[in-house]
Design an enzyme around this catalytic site. Structure first.
Site, PDB file in Angstrom:
ATOM      1  N   HIS A  38       0.676  -1.275  -0.171  1.00  0.00           N
ATOM      2  CA  HIS A  38       0.088  -0.020  -0.058  1.00  0.00           C
ATOM      3  C   HIS A  38       0.779   1.148   0.001  1.00  0.00           C
ATOM      4  CE1 HIS A  38      -3.155  -2.691   2.286  1.00  0.00           C
ATOM      5  NE2 HIS A  38      -3.019  -2.874   1.064  1.00  0.00           N
ATOM      6  N   LYS A  67       7.038   5.766   6.246  1.00  0.00           N
ATOM      7  CA  LYS A  67       6.549   4.989   7.507  1.00  0.00           C
ATOM      8  C   LYS A  67       7.789   4.422   7.770  1.00  0.00           C
ATOM      9  CE  LYS A  67       2.805   3.401   4.492  1.00  0.00           C
ATOM     10  NZ  LYS A  67       2.215   2.344   3.686  1.00  0.00           N
ATOM     11  N   TYR A  70       3.432   1.126  13.348  1.00  0.00           N
ATOM     12  CA  TYR A  70       3.706   1.963  12.252  1.00  0.00           C
ATOM     13  C   TYR A  70       3.750   3.576  12.973  1.00  0.00           C
ATOM     14  CZ  TYR A  70       1.474  -1.405   9.039  1.00  0.00           C
ATOM     15  OH  TYR A  70       1.298  -2.275   8.241  1.00  0.00           O
ATOM     16  N   ASP A 130      -6.410  -7.018  -1.493  1.00  0.00           N
ATOM     17  CA  ASP A 130      -4.712  -6.837  -1.871  1.00  0.00           C
ATOM     18  C   ASP A 130      -4.610  -8.149  -2.792  1.00  0.00           C
ATOM     19  OD1 ASP A 130      -3.420  -6.446   1.563  1.00  0.00           O
ATOM     20  OD2 ASP A 130      -4.221  -5.000  -0.009  1.00  0.00           O
TER      21      ASP A 130
HETATM   22  C1  LIG Z   1      -4.273   2.523   7.046  1.00  0.00           C
HETATM   23  C2  LIG Z   1      -5.416   3.022   7.721  1.00  0.00           C
HETATM   24  C3  LIG Z   1      -6.511   2.027   7.753  1.00  0.00           C
HETATM   25  N1  LIG Z   1      -7.772   2.486   8.553  1.00  0.00           N
HETATM   26  C4  LIG Z   1      -8.686   1.779   8.306  1.00  0.00           C
HETATM   27  C5  LIG Z   1      -9.393   1.220   6.906  1.00  0.00           C
HETATM   28  C6  LIG Z   1      -9.642  -0.216   7.196  1.00  0.00           C
HETATM   29  O1  LIG Z   1     -11.239  -0.020   7.649  1.00  0.00           O
HETATM   30  C7  LIG Z   1      -8.972  -0.729   8.203  1.00  0.00           C
HETATM   31  C8  LIG Z   1      -7.905  -1.529   7.844  1.00  0.00           C
HETATM   32  O2  LIG Z   1      -7.288  -0.800   6.922  1.00  0.00           O
HETATM   33  P1  LIG Z   1      -6.156  -1.492   5.775  1.00  0.00           P
HETATM   34  O3  LIG Z   1      -6.960  -2.640   5.121  1.00  0.00           O
HETATM   35  O4  LIG Z   1      -5.595  -0.582   4.773  1.00  0.00           O
HETATM   36  O5  LIG Z   1      -5.172  -2.172   6.562  1.00  0.00           O
HETATM   37  P2  LIG Z   1      -4.095  -2.905   6.157  1.00  0.00           P
HETATM   38  O6  LIG Z   1      -4.302  -3.869   5.018  1.00  0.00           O
HETATM   39  O7  LIG Z   1      -3.026  -3.601   7.204  1.00  0.00           O
HETATM   40  O8  LIG Z   1      -2.945  -1.893   5.479  1.00  0.00           O
HETATM   41  C9  LIG Z   1      -1.776  -1.399   6.426  1.00  0.00           C
HETATM   42  O9  LIG Z   1      -0.809  -2.108   6.198  1.00  0.00           O
HETATM   43  C10 LIG Z   1      -0.052  -1.821   4.861  1.00  0.00           C
HETATM   44  C11 LIG Z   1       0.982  -2.877   4.939  1.00  0.00           C
HETATM   45  C12 LIG Z   1       0.595  -0.514   4.836  1.00  0.00           C
HETATM   46  O10 LIG Z   1       1.621  -0.115   4.766  1.00  0.00           O
HETATM   47  C13 LIG Z   1      -0.428   0.444   5.291  1.00  0.00           C
HETATM   48  O11 LIG Z   1       0.002   1.373   6.005  1.00  0.00           O
HETATM   49  C14 LIG Z   1      -1.998   0.181   5.654  1.00  0.00           C
HETATM   50  O12 LIG Z   1      -2.705   0.622   4.907  1.00  0.00           O
HETATM   51  O13 LIG Z   1      -8.526   0.593   9.015  1.00  0.00           O
HETATM   52  C15 LIG Z   1      -7.726   3.677   9.263  1.00  0.00           C
HETATM   53  O14 LIG Z   1      -8.774   3.857   9.711  1.00  0.00           O
HETATM   54  N2  LIG Z   1      -6.806   4.543   9.137  1.00  0.00           N
HETATM   55  C16 LIG Z   1      -5.635   4.185   8.518  1.00  0.00           C
HETATM   56  O15 LIG Z   1      -4.569   4.671   8.820  1.00  0.00           O
END
Ligand SMILES: Cc1cn([C@H]2C[C@H](O)[C@@H](COP(=O)(O)OP(=O)(O)O[C@H]3O[C@H](C)C(=O)[C@H](O)[C@H]3O)O2)c(=O)[nH]c1=O
Length: 180
Positions: A62, A72, A132, A168
């Site tokens: 991402h 990050k 992070y 993803d």
């Molecule tokens: C990034 C983020 C997400 N969210 C919410 C959005 C979704 O409802 C939930 C999970 O988000 P996401 O699916 O993007 O989480 P990951 O798949 O773990 O992604 C993360 O891990 C990868 C490896 C990364 O590098 C990114 O920083 C980050 O997006 O949290 C938030 O509320 N705030 C935030 O800052």
């Protein structure tokens, strides 16, 4: 702290200097002055945590695009992960190159991923947590992703993921129209 350069320009492995004594150890994990002197982001308005129950969980890759492109600083607060930075900056000497580090909570190492790079990881054991520090706040409209097994990058993951989110798994093949 020691900054170890990688194959991605501006991405560094950050290794703490553990000060050991009879009680255990102490180390500085971040210092704004030291990071600024190294040319790295030194202000992190948002911090996140990711919990992952099972070995073989893959998240990412991402990034956020321009106006909220974020650097990050990522570390494993529990377990071990194969952590990847992928350079998506067309003007970078390492454009489309990737670098990886095994983040290990027992070694307290971290990975600094500059703005314009995508980030992803694969857990190497059960019960991994990532912490992070992020240089920009979350902007869902500017969030983008690329696929872990995209042939454009040929990332050498240690093994294929067992658990991956639908979003993803389904990013289309990379095209260099990606606007940062
Ligand atoms: C990034 C983020 C997400 N969210 C919410 C959005 C979704 O409802 C939930 C999970 O988000 P996401 O699916 O993007 O989480 P990951 O798949 O773990 O992604 C993360 O891990 C990868 C490896 C990364 O590098 C990114 O920083 C980050 O997006 O949290 C938030 O509320 N705030 C935030 O800052």
């Amino acid at each position: 702290m020691k900054f170890v350069a990688t194959d991605v320009a501006g991405a560094f492995i950050v290794e703490p200097e553990m000060r050991e004594d009879e009680r255990g150890a102490f180390a500085r994990t971040f210092c704004a002055e030291t990071f600024a002197a190294q040319g790295l982001a030194s202000v992190y308005p948002q911090c996140n945590v990711s919990t992952n129950a099972r070995r073989g969980t893959l998240r990412g890759l991402h990034f956020q695009i321009a106006s909220k492109a974020e650097a990050k600083l990522v570390r494993a607060s529990c377990g071990r992960v194969f952590d990847v930075a992928l350079d998506l900056r067309p003007d970078s000497p390492s454009y489309l190159k990737w670098a990886a580090v095994e983040l290990d909570s027992a070694r307290h190492n971290a990975f600094y991923i500059p703005a314009g790079c995508a980030h992803g990881f694969l857990t190497l054991e059960d019960h991994c947590e990532l912490f992070y520090q992020i240089s920009e706040t979350y902007a869902p409209d500017l969030a983008r992703g690329v696929r872990w097994d995209d042939p454009a990058f040929a990332i050498a993951w240690p093994f294929s993921p067992e658990i991956i989110g639908a979003r993803d798994a389904q990013y289309p093949d990379f095209s260099n129209e990606v606007v940062l």
